[in-house]
Design a protein around this motif. Structure first.
Motif, PDB file in Angstrom:
ATOM      1  N   TRP A 146      32.242  32.233  40.178  1.00 13.02           N
ATOM      2  CA  TRP A 146      33.843  32.491  39.333  1.00 13.02           C
ATOM      3  C   TRP A 146      34.166  32.117  39.625  1.00 13.02           C
ATOM      4  O   TRP A 146      35.453  32.077  38.623  1.00 13.02           O
ATOM      5  CB  TRP A 146      33.363  33.610  40.744  1.00 13.02           C
ATOM      6  CG  TRP A 146      32.608  35.195  40.835  1.00 13.02           C
ATOM      7  CD1 TRP A 146      32.080  35.354  39.326  1.00 13.02           C
ATOM      8  CD2 TRP A 146      32.608  35.525  41.512  1.00 13.02           C
ATOM      9  NE1 TRP A 146      31.743  36.986  40.378  1.00 13.02           N
ATOM     10  CE2 TRP A 146      31.990  37.202  41.324  1.00 13.02           C
ATOM     11  CE3 TRP A 146      33.579  35.831  42.881  1.00 13.02           C
ATOM     12  CZ2 TRP A 146      31.514  37.939  42.174  1.00 13.02           C
ATOM     13  CZ3 TRP A 146      32.694  36.935  43.945  1.00 13.02           C
ATOM     14  CH2 TRP A 146      32.414  37.835  43.845  1.00 13.02           C
ATOM     15  N   CYS A 147      34.525  30.471  40.076  1.00 10.06           N
ATOM     16  CA  CYS A 147      34.924  29.950  39.809  1.00 10.06           C
ATOM     17  C   CYS A 147      35.099  28.670  38.936  1.00 10.06           C
ATOM     18  O   CYS A 147      36.185  28.296  38.128  1.00 10.06           O
ATOM     19  CB  CYS A 147      35.135  28.612  41.378  1.00 10.06           C
ATOM     20  SG  CYS A 147      36.139  29.110  42.836  1.00 10.06           S
ATOM     21  N   LEU A 171      45.353  28.396  38.044  1.00  4.87           N
ATOM     22  CA  LEU A 171      45.475  29.793  38.968  1.00  4.87           C
ATOM     23  C   LEU A 171      46.658  29.789  40.250  1.00  4.87           C
ATOM     24  O   LEU A 171      47.148  28.472  40.197  1.00  4.87           O
ATOM     25  CB  LEU A 171      43.760  29.234  39.782  1.00  4.87           C
ATOM     26  CG  LEU A 171      42.741  29.522  39.262  1.00  4.87           C
ATOM     27  CD1 LEU A 171      41.700  29.411  39.965  1.00  4.87           C
ATOM     28  CD2 LEU A 171      42.176  30.323  38.250  1.00  4.87           C
ATOM     29  N   CYS A 172      46.499  30.642  40.277  1.00  4.66           N
ATOM     30  CA  CYS A 172      47.671  31.123  41.104  1.00  4.66           C
ATOM     31  C   CYS A 172      46.767  31.814  42.494  1.00  4.66           C
ATOM     32  O   CYS A 172      46.443  32.288  42.258  1.00  4.66           O
ATOM     33  CB  CYS A 172      48.635  32.317  40.653  1.00  4.66           C
ATOM     34  SG  CYS A 172      49.693  33.097  41.837  1.00  4.66           S
TER      35      CYS A 172
END
Length: 134
Positions: free
Chosen positions: A8-9, A18-19
């Motif tokens: 996923w990362c 990313l937030c």
């Protein structure tokens, strides 16, 4: 545990920045439920010599193939095969010095690496497959 987070990362990284939210809390029980399912004696994710270790190896290989491609998958597979072949004689010699636990772990790792082979063609072809092998 099965490398979903790593995958996923890797996918999220392709989309840019990313937030992150800092006010969230997660409780992680490092393998507590998996140890029961696999009858594993260790919480560590580095033990590749038991049932849980086989699932970890298989999941890792699927992730490497999906995220990094065929060449990296074949490189990792060949390294694990070579390590399993070379590790057994070394562990056998070490067992004469009283390290029988090392021989048991190495034998378990070797069996798990060779149990991967029936899955190799499916992984290479990137076919959808259910890889949970309890």
């Amino acid at each position: 545990m099965y490398h979903e987070e790593s995958e996923w990362c890797g996918r999220l990284q392709q989309y840019g920045k990313l937030c992150l939210y800092g006010d969230l809390r997660v409780t992680h029980l490092e393998g507590a439920s998996a140890n029961t399912a696999f009858q594993s004696k260790t919480n560590a994710y580095s033990n590749l010599s038991d049932k849980k270790g086989f699932q970890l190896l298989l999941s890792m290989m699927v992730r490497i193939r999906k995220q990094f491609g065929l060449h990296w998958f074949l490189l990792h597979l060949s390294i694990h095969l070579l390590a399993s072949i070379m590790g057994l004689p070394i562990a056998f010699l070490h067992s004469f010095l009283g390290g029988f636990n090392k021989l048991k772990q190495t034998w378990g790792y070797t069996k798990n690496v060779w149990r991967l082979l029936p899955f190799v063609i499916t992984i290479i072809q990137k076919q959808p497959f259910f890889y949970k092998v309890l």
